[in-house]
Write an enzyme that holds these catalytic residues in place. Structure first.
Site, PDB file in Angstrom:
ATOM      1  N   GLY A  42     -33.680  70.784  52.291  1.00 19.18           N
ATOM      2  CA  GLY A  42     -35.030  71.331  52.166  1.00 19.18           C
ATOM      3  C   GLY A  42     -35.650  71.933  53.418  1.00 19.18           C
ATOM      4  CD  GLU A  44     -37.582  65.657  54.966  1.00 25.38           C
ATOM      5  OE1 GLU A  44     -36.964  66.733  54.945  1.00 25.38           O
ATOM      6  OE2 GLU A  44     -37.161  64.629  54.407  1.00 25.38           O
ATOM      7  CG  ASP A  45     -38.159  69.236  52.481  1.00 22.93           C
ATOM      8  OD1 ASP A  45     -38.183  68.034  52.833  1.00 22.93           O
ATOM      9  OD2 ASP A  45     -37.582  69.608  51.448  1.00 22.93           O
ATOM     10  CG  ASP A  75     -42.711  62.553  46.805  1.00 23.23           C
ATOM     11  OD1 ASP A  75     -43.908  62.675  46.549  1.00 23.23           O
ATOM     12  OD2 ASP A  75     -41.846  62.346  45.922  1.00 23.23           O
ATOM     13  CG  PHE A 109     -41.917  69.180  41.699  1.00 25.07           C
ATOM     14  CD1 PHE A 109     -41.372  67.995  42.157  1.00 25.07           C
ATOM     15  CD2 PHE A 109     -41.148  70.341  41.744  1.00 25.07           C
ATOM     16  CE1 PHE A 109     -40.075  67.957  42.650  1.00 25.07           C
ATOM     17  CE2 PHE A 109     -39.844  70.303  42.242  1.00 25.07           C
ATOM     18  CZ  PHE A 109     -39.311  69.108  42.688  1.00 25.07           C
ATOM     19  CB  VAL A 110     -44.690  72.422  46.068  1.00 27.59           C
ATOM     20  CG1 VAL A 110     -46.163  72.278  45.748  1.00 27.59           C
ATOM     21  CG2 VAL A 110     -44.251  71.349  47.056  1.00 27.59           C
ATOM     22  NE  ARG A 151     -32.109  74.143  48.141  1.00 23.73           N
ATOM     23  CZ  ARG A 151     -32.481  72.863  48.226  1.00 23.73           C
ATOM     24  NH1 ARG A 151     -33.547  72.532  48.925  1.00 23.73           N
ATOM     25  NH2 ARG A 151     -31.803  71.918  47.602  1.00 23.73           N
TER      26      ARG A 151
HETATM   27  P1  IMP Z   1     -39.236  60.858  49.773  1.00 25.73           P
HETATM   28  O1  IMP Z   1     -38.070  60.034  50.209  1.00 25.73           O
HETATM   29  O2  IMP Z   1     -39.771  60.418  48.445  1.00 25.73           O
HETATM   30  O3  IMP Z   1     -40.346  60.974  50.802  1.00 25.73           O
HETATM   31  O4  IMP Z   1     -38.666  62.240  49.382  1.00 25.73           O
HETATM   32  C1  IMP Z   1     -38.539  63.273  50.156  1.00 25.73           C
HETATM   33  C2  IMP Z   1     -37.614  64.300  49.507  1.00 25.73           C
HETATM   34  O5  IMP Z   1     -37.867  64.487  48.092  1.00 25.73           O
HETATM   35  C3  IMP Z   1     -37.941  65.611  50.139  1.00 25.73           C
HETATM   36  O6  IMP Z   1     -37.201  65.804  51.324  1.00 25.73           O
HETATM   37  C4  IMP Z   1     -37.615  66.599  49.047  1.00 25.73           C
HETATM   38  O7  IMP Z   1     -36.260  66.948  49.104  1.00 25.73           O
HETATM   39  C5  IMP Z   1     -37.897  65.851  47.752  1.00 25.73           C
HETATM   40  N1  IMP Z   1     -39.229  66.226  47.210  1.00 25.73           N
HETATM   41  C6  IMP Z   1     -40.336  65.447  47.151  1.00 25.73           C
HETATM   42  N2  IMP Z   1     -41.380  66.107  46.617  1.00 25.73           N
HETATM   43  C7  IMP Z   1     -40.938  67.355  46.332  1.00 25.73           C
HETATM   44  C8  IMP Z   1     -41.562  68.540  45.774  1.00 25.73           C
HETATM   45  O8  IMP Z   1     -42.763  68.597  45.421  1.00 25.73           O
HETATM   46  N3  IMP Z   1     -40.757  69.628  45.643  1.00 25.73           N
HETATM   47  C9  IMP Z   1     -39.455  69.647  46.027  1.00 25.73           C
HETATM   48  N4  IMP Z   1     -38.832  68.582  46.553  1.00 25.73           N
HETATM   49  C10 IMP Z   1     -39.561  67.438  46.713  1.00 25.73           C
HETATM   50 MG    MG Z   2     -35.683  67.086  51.844  1.00 28.40          MG
END
Ligand code: IMP
Ligand code: MG
Length: 182
Positions: free
Chosen positions: A51, A106-107, A110, A159-160, A172
């Protein structure tokens, strides 16, 4: 995923959440933030794939301190739409970071699980310093308490897609960030 036409593919882009221009402005500010902190000290920007590769590409061109890039891939496993809480490192760094100032790129944060695990892992390798910069932050979704040192945009629970972020590996390449039409 299947699409009946280009129009069908594009119709799932619900609305723009962050424009190209806004991303450009905030990335320039983030570059200045990094420059002010490290002030000429060499850094290693660690991109968490996939990402963050688009963000990394723009961010490195906004910094003036000597910087190297390194890549690492992490996957959070999902059961349906619910994160299982298991984060797997699918590709590790190809270098030692023990003598480095590390900035994780990081992108989006969440639930916080991915970065919580990645930070623990990299801290154990004893870098000189470790900071986290994220393009997007969805604080309302946190399961594990985690805060980035620098976040360009805080967004609500949407969700983006775009600018590196995907839905089923697509979108992407959009130059802006949009809400996906579920
Ligand atoms: P976390 O471990 O839940 O914080 O997840 C992070 C990963 O989930 C990110 O690096 C993304 O790859 C994916 N992710 C979480 N939310 C989104 C979203 O809104 N769009 C796309 N990917 C997401
Ligand atoms: Mg990611």
């Amino acid at each position: 995923m299947e699409f009946s036409s280009a129009a069908d593919y594009m119709s799932r882009i619900k609305r723009t959440v962050i424009t190209e221009e806004e991303i450009k402005q905030k990335t320039a500010e983030a570059g200045r933030f990094i420059d002010s902190i490290y002030d000429g000290k060499p850094i290693v920007l660690v991109s968490i794939l996939k990402g963050s590769f688009v963000f990394l590409a723009d961010l490195i061109r906004a910094v003036s301190v000597p910087c190297e890039t390194a890549f690492m891939a992490a996957k959070s496993y999902y059961e349906g739409t619910q994160s299982s809480g298991v984060v797997k490192i699918t590709m590790d760094l190809d270098r030692d970071i023990s003598d480095c100032h590390v900035v994780i790129v990081e992108d989006i944060i969440d639930t916080g699980r991915t970065l919580n695990d990645v930070v623990k892992l990299l801290k154990a390798r004893r870098p000189l310093s470790l900071r986290v910069i994220t393009l997007l932050d969805k604080p309302s979704r946190r399961v594990v308490p985690f805060e980035a040192d620098y976040s360009l945009f805080t967004i609500p629970d949407l969700f983006v897609i775009g600018y590196g972020l995907d839905y089923g590996e697509y979108y992407r390449n959009l130059p802006y960030i949009a809400e996906y039409a579920e």
